[in-house]
Design an enzyme around this catalytic site. Structure first.
Site, PDB file in Angstrom:
ATOM      1  CD  GLU A  43       5.151 -14.581  -7.394  1.00  0.00           C
ATOM      2  OE1 GLU A  43       5.427 -15.563  -6.684  1.00  0.00           O
ATOM      3  OE2 GLU A  43       4.943 -14.663  -8.625  1.00  0.00           O
ATOM      4  CE  LYS A 116       4.071 -19.520  -6.018  1.00  0.00           C
ATOM      5  NZ  LYS A 116       4.997 -18.763  -6.898  1.00  0.00           N
ATOM      6  CB  CYS A 153       2.753 -16.931  -9.012  1.00  0.00           C
ATOM      7  SG  CYS A 153       3.480 -16.906 -10.675  1.00  0.00           S
TER       8      CYS A 153
END
Length: 296
Positions: A43, A116, A153
């Site tokens: 990431e 995200k 994540c």
């Protein structure tokens, strides 16, 4: 395609953007030389994990996708090596800022993006300061190497995300990551919990998982620091780790997967046949109460 070798990389990042991109390229080339056709970098690899502090200057790291040098480099690399590279970037879209994954196919073309969805906010991980919540929904792409799903994540802690990606037909689920110690309490070590959570997603959906994390200690602007614990890994379709990195070393992990065998297992095991979607409405509320049913 049935047989697919996948790869995860892990490395430390500094403030030289071009150097970070060059290091990722080196690791991707190594993975490709070992037969990998799907290579996952970590990431936000273009810089240190700037979310440790709230600093408006760091917002200028964000670029539109078509101006991002990492995306351009990985497009060239993907086309040269005939591989898929999911690229994690800090995206600017007019006045919105996103933590975005750009899916680059074997042709070098961009198949689409995922922004995200779950944005953390805690000591050392002040992502809500930098990122809007994603608006793309959860994405699975038909790539040149198979149907690939990805999340980013903090998304990896949510079983709903993995289940949706599996329902959409993902052959592999990818998680680029930046996670390590907790600046407010150095006794907390989430590494094993982090791995077990994703292993559970893999096992519950009979889909292999690839997780790529960074390494190194990064200091914040106000005396804090995070030591990223690496430990990138690849599972088989039943959640068992088949390759795993240590906590400190730059490395490339590769592992062969049999996608067709995994597809057959998903059908034969009955997990998707026996789902009771008519009973799952409670999950659509924050407190588990199905108010729609109660008022009928």
């Amino acid at each position: 395609m049935s047989e697919l070798t996948v790869a995860a990389t892990q490395m430390a990042c500094g403030w030289d953007r071009e150097e970070n991109i060059a290091r990722v390229e080196k690791l991707v080339r190594e993975a490709a030389s070992r037969g990998a056709r799907l290579v996952l970098p970590q990431e936000l690899f273009e810089a240190p994990y700037f979310c440790q502090d709230q600093n408006p200057d760091f917002m200028y790291l964000a670029l539109p996708i078509d101006e991002n040098p990492a995306v351009k480099r990985m497009q060239q690399l993907a086309a040269e090596l005939k591989i898929v590279i999911p690229v994690s970037i800090y995206e600017r879209a007019n006045n919105a800022l996103y933590n975005t994954l750009v899916m680059v196919d074997v042709s070098g073309d961009i198949l689409g993006i995922y922004r995200k969805s779950h944005i953390p906010d805690g000591p050392g991980y002040s992502e809500k300061y930098y990122f809007n919540g994603g608006d793309t929904g959860f994405k699975v792409w038909e790539t040149g190497v198979g149907k690939i799903g990805a999340a980013i994540c903090w998304d990896q802690w949510f079983p709903e995300v993995a289940r949706i990606l599996a329902l959409k037909g993902a052959d592999v689920i990818l998680y680029p990551t930046a996670i390590g110690s907790e600046p407010h309490d150095p006794t907390i070590n989430s590494r094993d919990h982090w791995q077990r959570t994703m292993q559970g997603h893999s096992a519950a959906n009979i889909v292999p998982v690839v997780a790529s994390n960074r390494i190194g200690t990064e200091k914040g602007l106000h005396g804090t620091q995070i030591t990223f614990y690496g430990s990138s890994f690849i599972t088989d379709a039943f959640g068992a780790k088949i390759e795993a990195a240590n906590e400190t070393d730059e490395c490339v992990l590769t592992a062969p997967l049999d996608l067709e065998a995994n597809r057959k297992q998903r059908l034969n095991w009955g997990l998707f046949r026996d789902r009771r979607v008519d009973l799952y409405k409670d999950i659509l509320s924050l407190d588990g109460e199905n108010r729609h049913a109660a008022t009928r």
